[in-house]
Design an enzyme around this catalytic site. Structure first.
Site, PDB file in Angstrom:
ATOM      1  N   ASP A  16       0.624  -1.572  -0.208  1.00  0.00           N
ATOM      2  CA  ASP A  16      -0.006   0.057  -0.149  1.00  0.00           C
ATOM      3  C   ASP A  16       0.947   0.937   0.048  1.00  0.00           C
ATOM      4  O   ASP A  16       1.946   1.442   0.643  1.00  0.00           O
ATOM      5  CB  ASP A  16      -0.545  -0.155   1.591  1.00  0.00           C
ATOM      6  CG  ASP A  16      -1.607  -1.611   0.999  1.00  0.00           C
ATOM      7  OD1 ASP A  16      -2.243  -1.589   0.127  1.00  0.00           O
ATOM      8  OD2 ASP A  16      -2.538  -1.713   2.522  1.00  0.00           O
ATOM      9  N   ARG A  17       0.216   2.484  -0.397  1.00  0.00           N
ATOM     10  CA  ARG A  17       0.879   3.625  -0.031  1.00  0.00           C
ATOM     11  C   ARG A  17       1.381   3.963   1.437  1.00  0.00           C
ATOM     12  O   ARG A  17       3.093   4.401   0.935  1.00  0.00           O
ATOM     13  CB  ARG A  17      -0.098   4.863  -0.468  1.00  0.00           C
ATOM     14  CG  ARG A  17       0.815   6.204  -0.392  1.00  0.00           C
ATOM     15  CD  ARG A  17       0.173   7.172  -0.355  1.00  0.00           C
ATOM     16  NE  ARG A  17      -1.296   7.326  -1.464  1.00  0.00           N
ATOM     17  CZ  ARG A  17      -1.277   7.812  -2.094  1.00  0.00           C
ATOM     18  NH1 ARG A  17       0.189   9.012  -3.030  1.00  0.00           N
ATOM     19  NH2 ARG A  17      -2.023   8.120  -3.441  1.00  0.00           N
TER      20      ARG A  17
END
Length: 293
Positions: free
Chosen positions: A133-134
């Protein structure tokens, strides 16, 4: 980029295609592309893949197909943990997408890796095997060619490519170790959020308590599946959301993202088959949680 391989006595009489598929692990799609492009030489000569080989024959396989990734390269520093001509492993910082989005085409790991490739005369194709994920930091495995990508992706399915994470969660996790085997599906009212649901895709997470931190717990976790937000959803479902993970019930306690870091990856090298164990230390923002406690 080329792969050289000498035919063994036990492989004499096999077709070149069979050796490529069964002994070298090439996918059907890759073999089709090699046929179309004449990408296999035997003893320096063009060779039909349905012809049989002899002991000592030297196969030379072209792994370069003049591909490219449609993302602009950018001179963004990357923390390279391991690199050779077949794979790249980087320690991704938080607040960085792995792939560009239509509305966010710049400042991603893809942009940074493509610039690094061009600077080092490597085929400019971004092939991430593992993703984060970011706002999850840590190790990301990138294949430098399609064959390495196929071999490494296969290891995800067999469990030979193992990912381990460190996470700080709210509360004291009573059971020192355990596994969570709960299916995950997307929430109907959200394009981002996931939830535990019996109709979802199977997801399994193993965890061990590493340390208790005055109301929080440091966990080491290992995935056998790779569902979206898997660790975040599973721990929230158990009543122990990750510190900083406001999407799943966590609170910002000195960190403005989920306190989650991919700290170790174990895999078999896609060409040599040798084991690789790679590690990335906790980033500064998660270490600050410890100092604050």
């Amino acid at each position: 980029m080329k792969l050289n391989y000498q035919v063994k006595a036990a492989e004499a009489g096999l077709t070149a295609e069979k050796v490529l598929r069964q002994n070298l692990g090439f996918s059907r799609g890759m073999v089709r592309r090699l046929k179309r492009t004449g990408g296999v030489l035997v003893n320096g000569q063009a060779f039909y893949l349905n012809r049989r080989l002899q002991e000592g024959d030297l196969l030379c396989v072209n792994l370069h197909f003049d591909e490219f990734t449609d993302a602009p390269p950018q001179p963004i520093p990357i923390d390279i943990v391991y690199e050779d001509e077949h794979i790249l492993v980087v320690d991704k910082p938080p607040d960085m997408l792995v792939h560009p989005l239509k509305h966010e085409p710049l400042n991603t790991l893809a942009n940074a890796v493509l610039y690094h490739y061009i600077e080092n005369n490597t085929e400019p194709v971004f092939r991430p095997v593992s993703r984060l994920d970011r706002n999850t930091s840590g190790l990301v495995v990138v294949a430098k060619h399609a064959h390495a990508g196929f071999r490494l992706t296969s290891q995800l399915g067999t469990g030979e490519l193992r990912r381990e994470y460190l996470a700080v969660v709210h509360g004291l996790v009573a059971q020192k170790q355990g596994s969570i085997d709960l299916s995950i599906a997307r929430c109907r009212d959200s394009k981002i959020k996931q939830m535990v649901h019996p109709d979802g895709r199977r997801a399994q997470t193993f965890y061990n308590v590493e340390e208790y931190l005055a109301g929080n717990t440091l966990l080491k976790l290992r995935l056998t599946t790779g569902r979206t937000h898997q660790i975040r959803v599973h721990m929230s479902h158990l009543g122990h959301p990750l510190v900083g993970d406001t999407l799943y019930g966590g609170r910002e306690e000195g960190i403005n993202r989920q306190a989650l870091h991919c700290c170790r990856i174990r895999l078999l090298h896609p060409i040599t088959g040798g084991p690789l164990v790679l590690e990335a230390p906790l980033p500064e923002d998660i270490r600050r949680i410890f100092n604050k406690i």
